[in-house]
Design an enzyme around this catalytic site. Structure first.
Site, PDB file in Angstrom:
ATOM      1  CD  GLU A 291      -2.591   0.674   2.809  1.00  0.00           C
ATOM      2  OE1 GLU A 291      -3.399  -0.262   2.847  1.00  0.00           O
ATOM      3  OE2 GLU A 291      -2.330   1.380   3.795  1.00  0.00           O
ATOM      4  N   GLY A 385      -5.347  -0.739   5.313  1.00  0.00           N
ATOM      5  CA  GLY A 385      -5.402  -1.837   4.357  1.00  0.00           C
ATOM      6  C   GLY A 385      -5.091  -3.189   4.983  1.00  0.00           C
TER       7      GLY A 385
END
Lengths: 506, 506
Positions: A291, A385
């Site tokens: 991410e 995430g």
């Protein structure tokens, strides 16, 4: 601003749209939903939110702020301070904003980062009144080139009624070409996401925008915002060493090749220590499918260990921010940013078989993980995430020091005070005491492994709880609900989770 | 057995492998891992497990039993009774086995049903010593035709050292052609799963097997095993009506078309009541993309409301089992079974935008769901596929009666005693009192909605907890950990979650 605007705004349809930040801010009305670029402080607009916050000091209005992830001092902090945020979605990490969320002044939806674009597309967060996107340039083709993050900007631009672009004239030119912008169609109308290797380019270098929707362009000279540099200390180094030992063992027993599998790492000191440690490891030809790209990823590219890194945003220290323009030229064939809906997509994470490691606040004896809430009530940052990766990864690892608050807190507890990741999704827990490989184990065997990596001063009372639960209650997941939060309650009453000796045996 | 074997075993390489169930059972050694076909009682081998259980009554050995999902009396129950199971993965639903899991005699890993094939592929459950697969036939091409479920049979066959096929000569011939067998390559080597519509055929009609691995073929004449028919009662009908009202509203406000979106429904009385209710609804041209196909799906096909239904297994009542051979001919272009790794795959569920509804045991005031454990300790069945769907669905719905045990239990509680689905993954909760649409709401507003659909007799004490938590502790997710399990503890002490009046206000 003596710069020639035509080098930043290269399509004539946009040239006459330049306005002051104050004017753009004046368009915002009470109750509007704003979709703003920005993720881990990178790529957020700066002049616009400052102007909006200033307006908020005089006027009474509130907006709902949707972003990629955490914004910094010019956006999240100034807007929180000005009291102009009603609802914040999907992630934040600013101390001022966190305080206002926890005292009830700001509503907050803590959301899987891959979900937000879908929620916007479906309309469950309402319509986006304004998208406000920081950009390095608008190309001849009318593509908006993001700066140091992509986040949710593509879906905000697509769904917004109006778009405000904040052109940052200090942004490195090499941001152009870094991005791979791919936007999915609605559910039921879409095809696969055609990523089969971390570096597959599937989209465009910028975000398509209908010029008619662009209500204004604001200019900014505010540089990218650095994050603190997370230098390893003795403890984080031990955690990193244990995690690396686990991976080395996976290679040794033949579960993984020396190139491992695409890596996702959370942000912070342990993650950076792990990345540092990889410089001295036997691993080679690594790929990163993550991410956030931190300093450590650049160092590994420099060392020839990482051959490609994909993410949705940077999170860089001052040193790396200062050299970013240069670095981007150097690394442009080795890094790529995609929308967070793609970087964090279950489809791709599972297809590639990513190895994921993220930080836990606390873990219970069966492997359930709390990533977000202190004592089950006050939020730290958000799930981010971690859930997107944990559920779908080849190996899901969570790391934590076994102690917090100088030993007053054991991060391994009988029952976590909030659950973000259930035991179904958690493979390996790493502390400075060692690693617990929970794969292929039923709950009661998981508990044995997890108590082993608790801090020695808490092992006895964890074992006492576990043994009592097995004996008195039993079941698939033995618990004594009256005592499940006894560690937390002791912390509240006596300032420590550690029981006095006579209490251990109850 | 007077039947002509060559109609069932149509490839010569297999013809000389027929052995008795007893002989096949004699090959199994202590500590072996068995991968067995079967899912919701359909498609499980019957003669082999009975013979193995019989052997277990005389001899001392234990095996680890991996399946698709729940097996029935001839497998899970007889093997549990014989005491020959060490570890059971990934789902069960048999009362005898459940008892032995909860008293510690059998280890159990409760796993997302889409994960098991991946775990087998990665080796984290050890090697598969024997795959034992019920089949309707072996074709000329050497494809093994499954019976009423696919489950994990393809990956078991692929990874097993030895394969035993139990040919069921009573199986409807029309099982041939029902299945769509698609097996993924290892992570990092695979492409997308090319399903873009529920009915897309992507694989073969049977499971490829290397004849050299097939150690034996056992013959069986035992028919498919029916499940109880879940007729709606007043309460489940109300829950179904509320769920249908929610969906009707989604159509009315334009969020969904009258064909809704592909539907996944859990197994049980509420699910069947919902399917029944759809016969009288305005919905049309529905598609089902589910794990299990129940009686209700056939009824909806008969009524012309469902146009296609895909899953991985049947769960049918006696009446539907009796007419199955006929029905399969009639519906063969309208139903399809895939491996559970595909039917439950996040990639496809998210791409299609499935609407998912499953049953909760309890729900907390913030929307966290317990699907598996009574009082946090004793397992009921398992998480099954509910997590695969809940995390990735377009709309994630959980249903529950607001009361259990004649009112002694409120299924809406301050803090669930076990969490399978976190609030991040839960959109709508439905009880007989109404539905709570939690989409786009922060925790404290979710609590308001959820308390509204609790049973009236528990509303006041739920509200008292919530108000006290907000006032005394606050935070993003207000909780008073000392009282978080007060409902559960009261149940244990006083036989009811209902407080006496003077205790409500604390």
């Amino acid at each position: 601003m003596g710069k020639d605007l035509s080098q930043f705004i290269r399509n004539e349809a946009f040239l006459n749209k330049v306005v002051s930040a104050e004017e753009a801010a004046s368009w915002i009305e009470d109750g509007m939903n704003l979709g703003m670029s920005g993720f881990t402080l990178f790529g957020e607009p700066k002049e616009f939110p400052l102007a909006l916050s200033k307006r908020g000091e005089q006027e009474n209005f509130k907006v709902n702020l949707y972003t990629g992830a955490s914004l910094g001092p010019t956006a999240d902090q100034s807007m929180a301070e000005a009291g102009i945020i009603n609802l914040r979605v999907p992630y934040q990490g600013n101390a001022i904003m966190r305080g206002k969320i926890n005292n009830g002044e700001i509503y907050y939806i803590d959301q899987h980062l891959s979900h937000t674009a879908e929620e916007v597309r479906k309309g469950s967060l309402g319509k986006i009144d304004y998208a406000i996107i920081e950009a390095a340039a608008i190309t001849e083709d009318g593509l908006v080139i993001p700066t140091g993050s992509v986040g949710n900007s593509p879906i905000f631009v697509e769904k917004a009624e109006n778009v405000i672009i904040e052109i940052n004239t200090t942004a490195p030119k090499a941001y152009e070409g870094l991005h791979d912008i791919y936007v999915q169609k609605a559910q039921g109308e879409r095809k696969e996401i055609p990523i089969y290797n971390t570096g597959d380019r599937i989209g465009e270098i910028g975000i398509k925008v209908d010029p008619a929707k662009v209500k204004g362009i604001v200019l900014s000279e505010q540089p990218d915002i650095p994050s603190p540099l997370f230098e390893p200390n003795e403890e984080t180094q031990k955690i990193a060493d244990n995690l690396l030992a686990f991976l080395a063992n996976e290679v040794e027993v033949g579960n993984l090749p020396e190139s491992l599998a695409p890596l996702q790492s959370g942000v912070g000191s342990v993650a950076n220590a792990v990345l540092n440690g990889m410089q001295k490891s036997q691993f080679k030809d690594l790929e990163v499918f993550s991410e956030v790209l931190q300093d450590g990823v650049f160092d590994l590219i420099d060392a020839g260990i990482v051959k490609f890194a994909a993410g949705t945003a940077f999170s860089l220290s001052k040193k790396r921010v200062d050299s970013l323009a240069e670095d981007l030229e150097k690394y442009k064939d080795k890094i790529m940013f995609r929308p967070q809906e793609i970087s964090n997509n279950p489809e791709v994470i599972r297809r590639l078989g990513v190895i994921s490691f993220n930080t836990a606040i606390e873990v219970d004896i069966y492997g359930n993980v709390n990533s977000t809430h202190v004592n089950g009530t006050k939020i730290m940052n958000g799930i981010g995430g971690s859930g997107d990766f944990a559920r779908n990864a080849r190996i899901t690892i969570f790391v934590t020091s076994s102690l917090a608050k100088n030993g007053a807190i054991s991060t391994i507890v009988p029952f976590v005070s909030h659950i973000d990741h259930t035991e179904h999704d958690v493979d390996v827990i790493v502390t400075e005491q060692g690693y617990a490989d929970l794969r292929g184990l039923p709950p009661v065997k998981r508990a044995e492994k997890l108590i082993e990596i608790a801090h020695p001063k808490y092992k006895e009372q964890l074992r006492a709880y576990f043994e009592e639960a097995k004996e008195k209650v039993g079941g698939q997941t033995p618990h004594i609900l009256e005592k499940a939060f006894s560690f937390h309650n002791n912390l509240k009453e006596n300032g420590t989770m550690l029981f006095e000796d006579d209490k251990i045996k109850h």
